[in-house]
Design an enzyme around this catalytic site. Structure first.
Site, PDB file in Angstrom:
ATOM      1  N   GLN A   1      10.897  -5.149   2.902  1.00  0.00           N
ATOM      2  CA  GLN A   1      11.132  -4.916   4.481  1.00  0.00           C
ATOM      3  C   GLN A   1       9.655  -4.739   5.349  1.00  0.00           C
ATOM      4  O   GLN A   1       8.996  -4.164   4.891  1.00  0.00           O
ATOM      5  CB  GLN A   1      11.975  -3.715   4.884  1.00  0.00           C
ATOM      6  CG  GLN A   1      13.390  -4.019   4.184  1.00  0.00           C
ATOM      7  CD  GLN A   1      14.258  -4.631   5.187  1.00  0.00           C
ATOM      8  OE1 GLN A   1      14.094  -4.866   6.463  1.00  0.00           O
ATOM      9  NE2 GLN A   1      15.270  -5.423   4.640  1.00  0.00           N
ATOM     10  N   PRO A   2       9.867  -5.256   6.623  1.00  0.00           N
ATOM     11  CA  PRO A   2       8.617  -5.100   7.492  1.00  0.00           C
ATOM     12  C   PRO A   2       8.927  -3.526   7.962  1.00  0.00           C
ATOM     13  O   PRO A   2       9.848  -2.837   8.180  1.00  0.00           O
ATOM     14  CB  PRO A   2       8.819  -6.127   8.464  1.00  0.00           C
ATOM     15  CG  PRO A   2      10.171  -6.156   8.568  1.00  0.00           C
ATOM     16  CD  PRO A   2      10.932  -6.188   7.195  1.00  0.00           C
ATOM     17  N   SER A   3       7.698  -2.961   8.427  1.00  0.00           N
ATOM     18  CA  SER A   3       7.692  -1.775   9.245  1.00  0.00           C
ATOM     19  C   SER A   3       8.264  -1.615  10.649  1.00  0.00           C
ATOM     20  O   SER A   3       8.706  -0.577  11.205  1.00  0.00           O
ATOM     21  CB  SER A   3       6.263  -1.034   9.143  1.00  0.00           C
ATOM     22  OG  SER A   3       5.352  -1.799   9.649  1.00  0.00           O
ATOM     23  N   TYR A   4       8.154  -2.939  11.322  1.00  0.00           N
ATOM     24  CA  TYR A   4       8.713  -3.124  12.335  1.00  0.00           C
ATOM     25  C   TYR A   4       9.250  -4.620  12.518  1.00  0.00           C
ATOM     26  O   TYR A   4       8.823  -5.715  11.733  1.00  0.00           O
ATOM     27  CB  TYR A   4       7.826  -2.977  13.730  1.00  0.00           C
ATOM     28  CG  TYR A   4       6.658  -3.673  13.738  1.00  0.00           C
ATOM     29  CD1 TYR A   4       6.398  -4.922  14.478  1.00  0.00           C
ATOM     30  CD2 TYR A   4       5.477  -3.020  13.116  1.00  0.00           C
ATOM     31  CE1 TYR A   4       5.162  -5.480  14.237  1.00  0.00           C
ATOM     32  CE2 TYR A   4       4.338  -3.540  13.018  1.00  0.00           C
ATOM     33  CZ  TYR A   4       4.056  -5.033  13.397  1.00  0.00           C
ATOM     34  OH  TYR A   4       2.781  -5.621  13.375  1.00  0.00           O
ATOM     35  N   TYR A   5      10.595  -4.831  13.361  1.00  0.00           N
ATOM     36  CA  TYR A   5      11.309  -6.039  13.062  1.00  0.00           C
ATOM     37  C   TYR A   5      11.079  -7.150  14.315  1.00  0.00           C
ATOM     38  O   TYR A   5      11.764  -7.376  15.432  1.00  0.00           O
ATOM     39  CB  TYR A   5      12.570  -5.907  13.083  1.00  0.00           C
ATOM     40  CG  TYR A   5      13.210  -5.138  12.089  1.00  0.00           C
ATOM     41  CD1 TYR A   5      13.396  -5.662  10.754  1.00  0.00           C
ATOM     42  CD2 TYR A   5      13.081  -3.534  12.034  1.00  0.00           C
ATOM     43  CE1 TYR A   5      13.745  -5.217   9.520  1.00  0.00           C
ATOM     44  CE2 TYR A   5      13.646  -3.081  10.672  1.00  0.00           C
ATOM     45  CZ  TYR A   5      13.783  -3.740   9.497  1.00  0.00           C
ATOM     46  OH  TYR A   5      14.330  -3.101   8.449  1.00  0.00           O
TER      47      TYR A   5
ATOM     48  N   LEU B   1       8.251 -10.404  13.984  1.00  0.00           N
ATOM     49  CA  LEU B   1       7.494 -11.114  12.745  1.00  0.00           C
ATOM     50  C   LEU B   1       5.944 -11.028  13.137  1.00  0.00           C
ATOM     51  O   LEU B   1       5.391 -11.262  14.095  1.00  0.00           O
ATOM     52  CB  LEU B   1       7.808 -12.966  12.834  1.00  0.00           C
ATOM     53  CG  LEU B   1       7.357 -13.853  11.767  1.00  0.00           C
ATOM     54  CD1 LEU B   1       7.976 -13.116  10.506  1.00  0.00           C
ATOM     55  CD2 LEU B   1       7.390 -14.979  11.779  1.00  0.00           C
ATOM     56  N   HIS B   2       5.204 -10.824  12.060  1.00  0.00           N
ATOM     57  CA  HIS B   2       3.949 -10.656  12.139  1.00  0.00           C
ATOM     58  C   HIS B   2       3.212 -10.824  10.644  1.00  0.00           C
ATOM     59  O   HIS B   2       4.101 -10.609   9.755  1.00  0.00           O
ATOM     60  CB  HIS B   2       3.324  -8.945  12.603  1.00  0.00           C
ATOM     61  CG  HIS B   2       4.134  -8.113  11.617  1.00  0.00           C
ATOM     62  ND1 HIS B   2       5.499  -7.629  12.038  1.00  0.00           N
ATOM     63  CD2 HIS B   2       3.502  -7.320  10.807  1.00  0.00           C
ATOM     64  CE1 HIS B   2       5.649  -6.766  11.049  1.00  0.00           C
ATOM     65  NE2 HIS B   2       4.543  -6.361  10.314  1.00  0.00           N
ATOM     66  N   VAL B   3       1.918 -11.362  10.702  1.00  0.00           N
ATOM     67  CA  VAL B   3       1.624 -11.408   9.352  1.00  0.00           C
ATOM     68  C   VAL B   3      -0.023 -10.665   9.225  1.00  0.00           C
ATOM     69  O   VAL B   3      -0.417 -10.307  10.044  1.00  0.00           O
ATOM     70  CB  VAL B   3       1.022 -13.239   9.345  1.00  0.00           C
ATOM     71  CG1 VAL B   3       0.440 -13.490   8.077  1.00  0.00           C
ATOM     72  CG2 VAL B   3       2.290 -13.990   9.564  1.00  0.00           C
ATOM     73  N   HIS B   4      -0.197 -10.326   7.813  1.00  0.00           N
ATOM     74  CA  HIS B   4      -1.139  -9.447   7.646  1.00  0.00           C
ATOM     75  C   HIS B   4      -2.194 -10.155   6.946  1.00  0.00           C
ATOM     76  O   HIS B   4      -2.029 -11.081   6.216  1.00  0.00           O
ATOM     77  CB  HIS B   4      -0.745  -8.324   6.603  1.00  0.00           C
ATOM     78  CG  HIS B   4       0.502  -7.487   6.770  1.00  0.00           C
ATOM     79  ND1 HIS B   4       0.327  -6.050   7.456  1.00  0.00           N
ATOM     80  CD2 HIS B   4       1.511  -7.813   7.052  1.00  0.00           C
ATOM     81  CE1 HIS B   4       1.185  -5.567   7.677  1.00  0.00           C
ATOM     82  NE2 HIS B   4       2.431  -6.495   7.421  1.00  0.00           N
TER      83      HIS B   4
END
Length: 322
Positions: free
Chosen positions: A255-259, A261-264
């Site tokens: 799961q992401p830390s915030y909903y 969409l983002h890419v690391h």
């Protein structure tokens, strides 16, 4: 001369203490404004990580809950000669060829990165509180029946993300932007990176689209967006920082830390929290999976860690999934 001391000059001298007091008050007010932890009152230690040289603490700032993260800044290669030359050493132990010291570095070479959340909500506090961790396996059906209703019913604010996209905050930190509403994104350094060395390089690409919460929403329709993030993100990092794609780890969290969409984008050498197999999904793998099957992330089972106090963990327990 006496007239000068007791006349206008005397009046001026009489006023000076008041002026000095006002200046001191103004300086104190400015310090309080610039230093949000000057009035911090410690309540408890949420988590202490000696290996990563970081500590998470909960307390009060002017009667408001606050969470403060203290992290020892990484050593900078360009400052090592100055560090060794200007620091004071205090001998602790010496035995044959071995000796240990306490090194007292000058302030400018002994920085501690400080992150402040104030006023902090109960969610902030729980996020950094040490908890047991469980590994869940979520099917596509579990996502639709358990996870999606849960996250839809929570007040997970991403207003700070919108502030970045709308240039209301952190505009000066954006290193690249593609303004296209469908395939565009902004690229900026993550707060974990102090931008002083490349070994712990860390940037985040945040998409302009607001209808994609996570990996689960991606289909073949989004391939143009994903390939655009990969190509332009890698190109920008190579031009600006001299780091080639072969030295980058580019991935999603689930799961992401915030909903939103983002890419690391991180340096391969940087063992950043969250880059392990239980949470990270390489962007290149995601692209290939969607090229093979547009519904891949709608249907396949995905594993992810959850802390003991996470409400979603309780939902899976109630459903008999763990």
């Amino acid at each position: 001369m006496a007239e000068s001391e007791n006349g206008k000059d005397g009046k001026s001298a009489a006023k000076r203490p008041k002026i000095d007091a006002e200046n001191e008050k103004r300086n104190a007010d400015e310090q309080s404004t610039d230093n949000p932890v000057v009035d911090f009152q410690l309540t408890r230690i949420l988590r202490d990580n000696p290996r990563e040289k970081s500590i998470f603490i909960h307390g009060k700032v002017k009667d408001q809950d606050a969470v403060v993260i203290l992290e020892k800044s990484p050593f900078r290669q360009d400052s090592l000669p100055e560090l060794l030359k200007t620091s004071q050493l205090k001998l602790e132990m010496q035995n044959d060829v071995y000796s240990t010291y306490q090194l007292h570095a000058p302030p400018q070479l002994n920085e501690i990165k400080t992150t402040v959340m104030c006023p902090a909500t109960e969610k902030h506090i729980k996020k950094y509180l040490h908890q047991e961790v469980f590994l869940l396996e979520e099917s596509g059906e579990d996502y639709r029946n358990l996870t999606l209703p849960y996250i839809s019913g929570q007040s997970f604010s991403v207003q700070w993300v919108y502030n970045i996209l709308e240039k209301k905050a952190e505009a000066d930190r954006i290193v690249f932007e593609d303004p296209d509403p469908d395939a565009g994104f902004v690229l900026l350094p993550d707060f974990k990176w102090d931008q002083k060395q490349l070994q712990d390089l860390y940037l985040i690409a945040i998409v302009h689209r607001r209808d994609i919460k996570s990996l689960r929403d991606l289909t073949a329709e989004h391939l143009t967006l994903l390939t655009n993030i990969r190509s332009k993100g890698e190109e920008t990092i190579q031009k600006k920082y001299g780091v080639p794609p072969s030295k980058l780890r580019v991935y999603f969290h689930y799961q992401p830390s915030y909903y939103h969409l983002h890419v690391h984008f991180t340096a391969v050498e940087y063992n950043v929290p969250g880059c392990g197999v239980e949470r990270a999904h390489l962007l290149s793998d995601v692209i290939q999976n969607l090229q093979l099957d547009s519904s891949y992330y709608h249907n396949r089972s995905l594993s992810f860690p959850l802390r003991a106090d996470d409400g979603l963990l309780q939902r899976f327990r109630e459903a008999g999934k763990i």
